[in-house]
Design a protein around this motif. Structure first.
Motif, PDB file in Angstrom:
ATOM      1  N   ASN A  78      59.462  75.525  70.292  1.00  9.97           N
ATOM      2  CA  ASN A  78      60.737  76.568  69.761  1.00  9.97           C
ATOM      3  C   ASN A  78      62.421  75.189  69.646  1.00  9.97           C
ATOM      4  O   ASN A  78      63.342  75.572  69.019  1.00  9.97           O
ATOM      5  N   ARG A 134      66.398  82.559  75.468  1.00 13.83           N
ATOM      6  CA  ARG A 134      65.963  83.419  76.036  1.00 13.83           C
ATOM      7  C   ARG A 134      66.096  82.385  77.597  1.00 13.83           C
ATOM      8  O   ARG A 134      65.473  81.435  77.441  1.00 13.83           O
ATOM      9  N   TYR A 166      64.489  78.894  72.637  1.00 10.59           N
ATOM     10  CA  TYR A 166      64.881  79.051  70.996  1.00 10.59           C
ATOM     11  C   TYR A 166      64.679  79.997  70.811  1.00 10.59           C
ATOM     12  O   TYR A 166      63.589  79.911  70.683  1.00 10.59           O
ATOM     13  N   THR A 167      65.366  80.919  70.454  1.00 11.00           N
ATOM     14  CA  THR A 167      64.887  82.300  70.228  1.00 11.00           C
ATOM     15  C   THR A 167      65.245  82.346  68.332  1.00 11.00           C
ATOM     16  O   THR A 167      64.176  83.215  67.283  1.00 11.00           O
ATOM     17  N   GLN A 207      64.491  85.340  63.147  1.00 11.44           N
ATOM     18  CA  GLN A 207      64.310  85.644  65.282  1.00 11.44           C
ATOM     19  C   GLN A 207      62.976  85.836  65.836  1.00 11.44           C
ATOM     20  O   GLN A 207      62.618  86.395  64.967  1.00 11.44           O
TER      21      GLN A 207
END
Length: 97
Positions: free
Chosen positions: A19, A74, A89-90, A97
């Motif tokens: 991520n 998140r 990180y999303t 996403q």
């Protein structure tokens, strides 16, 4: 106690994950700033924490494509240390996403 002291060593990215690598890639893809992301991370984390947001905005004046980009995370807290927060990180608003 200053805001800086309040959050010092309590906010972190998940640096060793896929991520985070995606975040670096997305940021570099859109950012036109000459400042390396490494130097911005602490400010980004502190700003998200102070504003109680799970995203930050790269404004259009600092992007290659002239569009605003929002980077979403998140937020996870540690059970034993609830003031410690990890940001995962999303994705960004204009991508996946």
């Amino acid at each position: 106690m200053t805001r800086k002291e309040l959050y010092e060593n309590k906010l972190q990215m998940d640096y060793f994950s896929d991520n985070y690598i995606r975040f670096e890639e997305d940021f570099q893809k859109y950012s036109s700033m000459n400042v390396p992301l490494t130097f911005l991370i602490d400010d980004i984390l502190r700003t998200m924490a102070i504003n109680q947001k799970n995203y930050f905005v790269l404004n259009k004046e600092n992007t290659k494509d002239g569009r605003e980009h929002q980077f979403y995370f998140r937020v996870e807290t540690d059970k034993d240390y609830p003031r410690n927060r990890s940001y995962i990180y999303t994705g960004d608003k204009n991508g996946y996403q």
